[in-house]
Motif scaffolding. Structure first.
Motif, PDB file in Angstrom:
ATOM      1  N   VAL A  39      -1.708  17.777 -15.953  1.00 27.29           N
ATOM      2  CA  VAL A  39      -0.616  17.552 -15.001  1.00 27.29           C
ATOM      3  C   VAL A  39      -1.072  16.564 -13.955  1.00 27.29           C
ATOM      4  O   VAL A  39      -2.003  16.847 -13.182  1.00 27.29           O
ATOM      5  CB  VAL A  39      -0.167  18.862 -14.342  1.00 27.29           C
ATOM      6  CG1 VAL A  39       0.957  18.582 -13.340  1.00 27.29           C
ATOM      7  CG2 VAL A  39       0.290  19.867 -15.387  1.00 27.29           C
ATOM      8  N   GLU A  40      -0.386  15.402 -13.906  1.00 28.25           N
ATOM      9  CA  GLU A  40      -0.721  14.373 -12.922  1.00 28.25           C
ATOM     10  C   GLU A  40       0.120  14.538 -11.660  1.00 28.25           C
ATOM     11  O   GLU A  40       1.216  15.086 -11.699  1.00 28.25           O
ATOM     12  CB  GLU A  40      -0.467  12.968 -13.469  1.00 28.25           C
ATOM     13  CG  GLU A  40      -1.164  12.605 -14.746  1.00 28.25           C
ATOM     14  CD  GLU A  40      -0.239  12.672 -15.939  1.00 28.25           C
ATOM     15  OE1 GLU A  40      -0.469  11.918 -16.905  1.00 28.25           O
ATOM     16  OE2 GLU A  40       0.711  13.475 -15.892  1.00 28.25           O
ATOM     17  N   SER A  41      -0.415  14.004 -10.592  1.00 26.83           N
ATOM     18  CA  SER A  41       0.326  13.929  -9.330  1.00 26.83           C
ATOM     19  C   SER A  41      -0.286  12.821  -8.483  1.00 26.83           C
ATOM     20  O   SER A  41      -1.354  12.311  -8.808  1.00 26.83           O
ATOM     21  CB  SER A  41       0.292  15.261  -8.580  1.00 26.83           C
ATOM     22  OG  SER A  41      -1.041  15.593  -8.239  1.00 26.83           O
ATOM     23  N   GLY A  42       0.430  12.464  -7.413  1.00 26.60           N
ATOM     24  CA  GLY A  42      -0.126  11.501  -6.474  1.00 26.60           C
ATOM     25  C   GLY A  42       0.494  10.129  -6.513  1.00 26.60           C
ATOM     26  O   GLY A  42       0.161   9.270  -5.687  1.00 26.60           O
ATOM     27  N   GLY A  43       1.392   9.894  -7.455  1.00 24.59           N
ATOM     28  CA  GLY A  43       2.035   8.591  -7.504  1.00 24.59           C
ATOM     29  C   GLY A  43       2.985   8.403  -6.332  1.00 24.59           C
ATOM     30  O   GLY A  43       3.270   9.327  -5.571  1.00 24.59           O
ATOM     31  N   GLY A  44       3.471   7.160  -6.199  1.00 22.62           N
ATOM     32  CA  GLY A  44       4.405   6.882  -5.111  1.00 22.62           C
ATOM     33  C   GLY A  44       4.589   5.409  -4.921  1.00 22.62           C
ATOM     34  O   GLY A  44       4.187   4.587  -5.748  1.00 22.62           O
ATOM     35  N   LEU A  45       5.225   5.077  -3.793  1.00 24.42           N
ATOM     36  CA  LEU A  45       5.500   3.690  -3.425  1.00 24.42           C
ATOM     37  C   LEU A  45       4.537   3.282  -2.316  1.00 24.42           C
ATOM     38  O   LEU A  45       4.429   3.984  -1.298  1.00 24.42           O
ATOM     39  CB  LEU A  45       6.944   3.565  -2.940  1.00 24.42           C
ATOM     40  CG  LEU A  45       7.368   2.225  -2.353  1.00 24.42           C
ATOM     41  CD1 LEU A  45       7.301   1.130  -3.409  1.00 24.42           C
ATOM     42  CD2 LEU A  45       8.776   2.336  -1.755  1.00 24.42           C
ATOM     43  N   VAL A  46       3.874   2.170  -2.502  1.00 25.43           N
ATOM     44  CA  VAL A  46       2.918   1.694  -1.508  1.00 25.43           C
ATOM     45  C   VAL A  46       2.975   0.175  -1.442  1.00 25.43           C
ATOM     46  O   VAL A  46       3.326  -0.489  -2.425  1.00 25.43           O
ATOM     47  CB  VAL A  46       1.490   2.194  -1.835  1.00 25.43           C
ATOM     48  CG1 VAL A  46       0.991   1.579  -3.119  1.00 25.43           C
ATOM     49  CG2 VAL A  46       0.535   1.948  -0.689  1.00 25.43           C
ATOM     50  N   VAL A  94       3.639   4.809 -10.206  1.00 22.94           N
ATOM     51  CA  VAL A  94       3.024   4.089  -9.084  1.00 22.94           C
ATOM     52  C   VAL A  94       3.766   2.767  -8.939  1.00 22.94           C
ATOM     53  O   VAL A  94       3.850   1.990  -9.891  1.00 22.94           O
ATOM     54  CB  VAL A  94       1.526   3.837  -9.335  1.00 22.94           C
ATOM     55  CG1 VAL A  94       0.960   2.912  -8.255  1.00 22.94           C
ATOM     56  CG2 VAL A  94       0.767   5.160  -9.364  1.00 22.94           C
ATOM     57  N   THR A  95       4.328   2.542  -7.763  1.00 25.84           N
ATOM     58  CA  THR A  95       5.084   1.318  -7.505  1.00 25.84           C
ATOM     59  C   THR A  95       4.488   0.598  -6.311  1.00 25.84           C
ATOM     60  O   THR A  95       4.354   1.184  -5.228  1.00 25.84           O
ATOM     61  CB  THR A  95       6.557   1.618  -7.238  1.00 25.84           C
ATOM     62  OG1 THR A  95       7.114   2.312  -8.364  1.00 25.84           O
ATOM     63  CG2 THR A  95       7.337   0.327  -7.014  1.00 25.84           C
ATOM     64  N   ILE A  96       4.128  -0.643  -6.535  1.00 27.02           N
ATOM     65  CA  ILE A  96       3.582  -1.480  -5.463  1.00 27.02           C
ATOM     66  C   ILE A  96       4.661  -2.497  -5.095  1.00 27.02           C
ATOM     67  O   ILE A  96       5.084  -3.294  -5.925  1.00 27.02           O
ATOM     68  CB  ILE A  96       2.308  -2.210  -5.887  1.00 27.02           C
ATOM     69  CG1 ILE A  96       1.341  -1.259  -6.613  1.00 27.02           C
ATOM     70  CG2 ILE A  96       1.637  -2.842  -4.670  1.00 27.02           C
ATOM     71  CD1 ILE A  96       0.968  -0.031  -5.843  1.00 27.02           C
ATOM     72  N   SER A  97       5.092  -2.447  -3.861  1.00 21.95           N
ATOM     73  CA  SER A  97       6.177  -3.325  -3.430  1.00 21.95           C
ATOM     74  C   SER A  97       6.114  -3.522  -1.927  1.00 21.95           C
ATOM     75  O   SER A  97       5.780  -2.594  -1.180  1.00 21.95           O
ATOM     76  CB  SER A  97       7.525  -2.722  -3.827  1.00 21.95           C
ATOM     77  OG  SER A  97       8.591  -3.534  -3.345  1.00 21.95           O
ATOM     78  N   SER A  98       6.461  -4.734  -1.511  1.00 23.20           N
ATOM     79  CA  SER A  98       6.532  -5.009  -0.074  1.00 23.20           C
ATOM     80  C   SER A  98       7.951  -4.797   0.434  1.00 23.20           C
ATOM     81  O   SER A  98       8.218  -4.962   1.628  1.00 23.20           O
ATOM     82  CB  SER A  98       6.054  -6.429   0.211  1.00 23.20           C
ATOM     83  OG  SER A  98       6.793  -7.358  -0.561  1.00 23.20           O
TER      84      SER A  98
END
Length: 116
Positions: A5-12, A112-116
């Motif tokens: 079970v993964e966790s910790g992703g997000g927008l940064v 995991v999303t990398i966006s400004s």
């Protein structure tokens, strides 16, 4: 059977950091090796980092010096510390394990999303 079970992703934002976690349903020491894979939009799944039962680690060239794979045996958890994130790191990240030498397990993935 092993469950991951993964966790910790997000927008940064670019240049930021995230730490992914992967909880293993069995003793992590019994895993032959564990990996993080990722699949970006329109791309094939690729190997990001590996950690073996002896603690040997290996990384894709694209993440060397920025990502660190580790594990906490007491918590049966593997981590991926991701620093200096780039737009091209955007992907679904998957935890993967090999056990009993040939059996495999996959997690459900974390975005995991990398966006400004």
């Amino acid at each position: 059977q092993v469950h991951l079970v993964e966790s910790g992703g997000g927008l940064v934002q670019p240049g930021g950091s995230l730490r992914l976690s992967c909880v293993v349903s069995r003793m992590i020491e019994s895993m032959n090796s564990m990996d993080w894979y990722r699949q970006g939009p329109g791309k094939e799944r690729e190997l990001v980092a590996t950690i073996t039962s002896t603690g040997f680690t290996n990384y894709a060239d694209s993440v060397k010096g920025r990502f660190t794979i580790s594990r906490d045996n007491a918590k049966n958890t593997m981590y991926l510390q991701m620093n200096s994130l780039k737009l091209e790191d955007t992907a679904v990240y998957y935890c993967h394990a090999i056990y009993w030498n040939t059996a495999q397990a996959w997690g459900q993935g974390t975005q995991v999303t990398i966006s400004s």
